[in-house]
Design a protein around this motif. Structure first.
Motif, mmCIF file in Angstrom:
data_model
loop_
_atom_site.group_PDB
_atom_site.id
_atom_site.type_symbol
_atom_site.label_atom_id
_atom_site.label_comp_id
_atom_site.label_asym_id
_atom_site.label_seq_id
_atom_site.Cartn_x
_atom_site.Cartn_y
_atom_site.Cartn_z
ATOM 1 N N THR A 173 -8.889 4.504 -4.038
ATOM 2 C CA THR A 173 -8.551 3.094 -4.220
ATOM 3 C C THR A 173 -7.199 2.773 -3.602
ATOM 4 O O THR A 173 -6.222 3.500 -3.785
ATOM 5 C CB THR A 173 -8.510 2.749 -5.734
ATOM 6 O OG1 THR A 173 -9.766 3.104 -6.321
ATOM 7 C CG2 THR A 173 -8.236 1.272 -5.956
ATOM 8 N N LYS A 174 -7.136 1.649 -2.886
ATOM 9 C CA LYS A 174 -5.876 1.196 -2.298
ATOM 10 C C LYS A 174 -5.017 0.578 -3.394
ATOM 11 O O LYS A 174 -5.471 -0.284 -4.148
ATOM 12 C CB LYS A 174 -6.151 0.169 -1.211
ATOM 13 C CG LYS A 174 -4.914 -0.301 -0.458
ATOM 14 C CD LYS A 174 -5.247 -1.349 0.592
ATOM 15 C CE LYS A 174 -6.081 -0.777 1.712
ATOM 16 N NZ LYS A 174 -6.227 -1.732 2.843
ATOM 17 N N SER B 204 1.828 4.152 1.832
ATOM 18 C CA SER B 204 1.649 4.528 3.226
ATOM 19 C C SER B 204 2.876 5.225 3.784
ATOM 20 O O SER B 204 3.933 5.274 3.154
ATOM 21 C CB SER B 204 1.349 3.279 4.066
ATOM 22 O OG SER B 204 2.445 2.384 4.004
ATOM 23 N N TYR C 216 0.882 3.649 -7.106
ATOM 24 C CA TYR C 216 0.387 4.960 -6.679
ATOM 25 C C TYR C 216 1.318 6.065 -7.171
ATOM 26 O O TYR C 216 0.869 7.064 -7.748
ATOM 27 C CB TYR C 216 0.287 4.992 -5.151
ATOM 28 C CG TYR C 216 -0.305 6.268 -4.589
ATOM 29 C CD1 TYR C 216 -1.605 6.303 -4.113
ATOM 30 C CD2 TYR C 216 0.453 7.433 -4.513
ATOM 31 C CE1 TYR C 216 -2.151 7.465 -3.578
ATOM 32 C CE2 TYR C 216 -0.075 8.607 -3.994
ATOM 33 C CZ TYR C 216 -1.377 8.616 -3.527
ATOM 34 O OH TYR C 216 -1.907 9.788 -3.009
ATOM 35 N N GLU D 160 -2.153 6.134 5.482
ATOM 36 C CA GLU D 160 -2.309 5.383 4.242
ATOM 37 C C GLU D 160 -2.977 6.288 3.215
ATOM 38 O O GLU D 160 -3.919 7.020 3.543
ATOM 39 C CB GLU D 160 -3.156 4.134 4.465
ATOM 40 C CG GLU D 160 -3.306 3.280 3.211
ATOM 41 C CD GLU D 160 -4.079 1.996 3.472
ATOM 42 O OE1 GLU D 160 -3.444 0.944 3.610
ATOM 43 O OE2 GLU D 160 -5.321 2.080 3.545
ATOM 44 N N TYR D 161 -2.480 6.247 1.991
ATOM 45 C CA TYR D 161 -2.997 7.113 0.932
ATOM 46 C C TYR D 161 -3.701 6.290 -0.138
ATOM 47 O O TYR D 161 -3.142 5.309 -0.646
ATOM 48 C CB TYR D 161 -1.846 7.916 0.314
ATOM 49 C CG TYR D 161 -1.071 8.727 1.333
ATOM 50 C CD1 TYR D 161 -1.683 9.751 2.042
ATOM 51 C CD2 TYR D 161 0.271 8.447 1.601
ATOM 52 C CE1 TYR D 161 -0.979 10.490 2.990
ATOM 53 C CE2 TYR D 161 0.984 9.175 2.544
ATOM 54 C CZ TYR D 161 0.351 10.198 3.232
ATOM 55 O OH TYR D 161 1.046 10.923 4.165
ATOM 56 N N LEU D 162 -4.904 6.708 -0.474
ATOM 57 C CA LEU D 162 -5.693 6.049 -1.512
ATOM 58 C C LEU D 162 -5.675 6.929 -2.755
ATOM 59 O O LEU D 162 -5.666 8.159 -2.669
ATOM 60 C CB LEU D 162 -7.132 5.836 -1.037
ATOM 61 C CG LEU D 162 -7.299 5.095 0.294
ATOM 62 C CD1 LEU D 162 -8.781 4.958 0.634
ATOM 63 C CD2 LEU D 162 -6.628 3.732 0.257
ATOM 64 N N THR E 264 0.844 -1.192 0.000
ATOM 65 C CA THR E 264 0.000 0.000 0.000
ATOM 66 C C THR E 264 0.882 1.246 0.000
ATOM 67 O O THR E 264 2.046 1.195 0.397
ATOM 68 C CB THR E 264 -0.910 0.054 1.244
ATOM 69 O OG1 THR E 264 -0.094 0.105 2.417
ATOM 70 C CG2 THR E 264 -1.828 -1.160 1.311
#
Length: 221
Positions: A111-112, A92, A118, A98-100, A90
């Protein structure tokens, strides 16, 4: 740590993606050179980020957004091979942050994603913003849009998340290549700039608040 030293150090390694450049002869190119000269002169970074007298704030912000995009790309490029789906499932910054990902297009809902995916999407998105002449006009006769500063704030907040991930999950990789002083200088410059113009919220800066506190107290960082 002079800017040229930073760029020379990281350009010896892997580059995550090509660098964005300013067109010669433009105001932004001149401001970019002014900013680089200030950094290379050894001037205090807190002073280097201040708006030069008589210059337009939007131009100054535009120059720094592109410069930070380039430098953060270089930093992430040195550690991306260690940032895998297995090591970083993830995006993070430790267990608390935590960043989605959401872009209103392919990812309409937060969204994960694995950190590498990302960051890749983030850099694509930032590059698209920088290349959009309606947002980042390349000539003086085109005005900046009314939402320019707000959109740059969004860009810088998201770029800050790359710093968060690198510091918390990959600092040992940075130390292994003896790059910690370079990364610290880049973050210090970023932090002073975004706080000088109130471009990134305290909430977004919170994951590296301890680092920022050390920067404020220790000029060697």
């Amino acid at each position: 740590m002079a800017l040229n030293n930073f760029l020379e150090f990281f350009q010896k390694g892997k580059t995550f993606r090509p660098k964005k450049k300013f067109a010669h002869g433009t105001i932004r190119y001149s401001l970019h050179k002014h900013a680089c000269a200030s950094l290379n002169s050894g001037i205090n970074l807190r002073g280097a980020v201040k708006l030069p007298q008589g210059e337009d704030l939007n131009d100054w912000i535009a120059v720094h957004v592109v410069d930070f995009f380039n430098r953060i790309n270089l930093i992430y490029g040195t550690i991306w091979e260690y940032c895998t789906e297995q090591t970083c499932p993830t995006m993070s910054g430790g267990v608390r942050f935590e960043y989605l990902w959401a872009d209103g297009d392919k990812y309409k809902k937060p969204t994960k994603l694995p950190a590498r995916d990302y960051v890749n999407l983030l850099m694509d998105w930032v590059e698209m913003q920088i290349n959009d002449q309606a947002l980042f006009p390349c000539t003086n006769d085109l005005p900046f849009p009314k939402n320019f500063v707000a959109q740059c704030s969004k860009i810088l907040a998201r770029l800050h998340r790359v710093f968060v991930h690198v510091y918390i999950h990959h600092f040992q990789n940075i130390v292994a290549i003896k790059a910690e002083a370079h990364v610290n200088t880049c973050y210090k410059h970023f932090y002073y700039f975004v706080t000088e113009f109130d471009l990134v919220s305290r909430k977004e800066l919170e994951p590296l608040a301890e680092m920022a506190s050390k920067i404020a107290k220790d000029p060697a960082l």
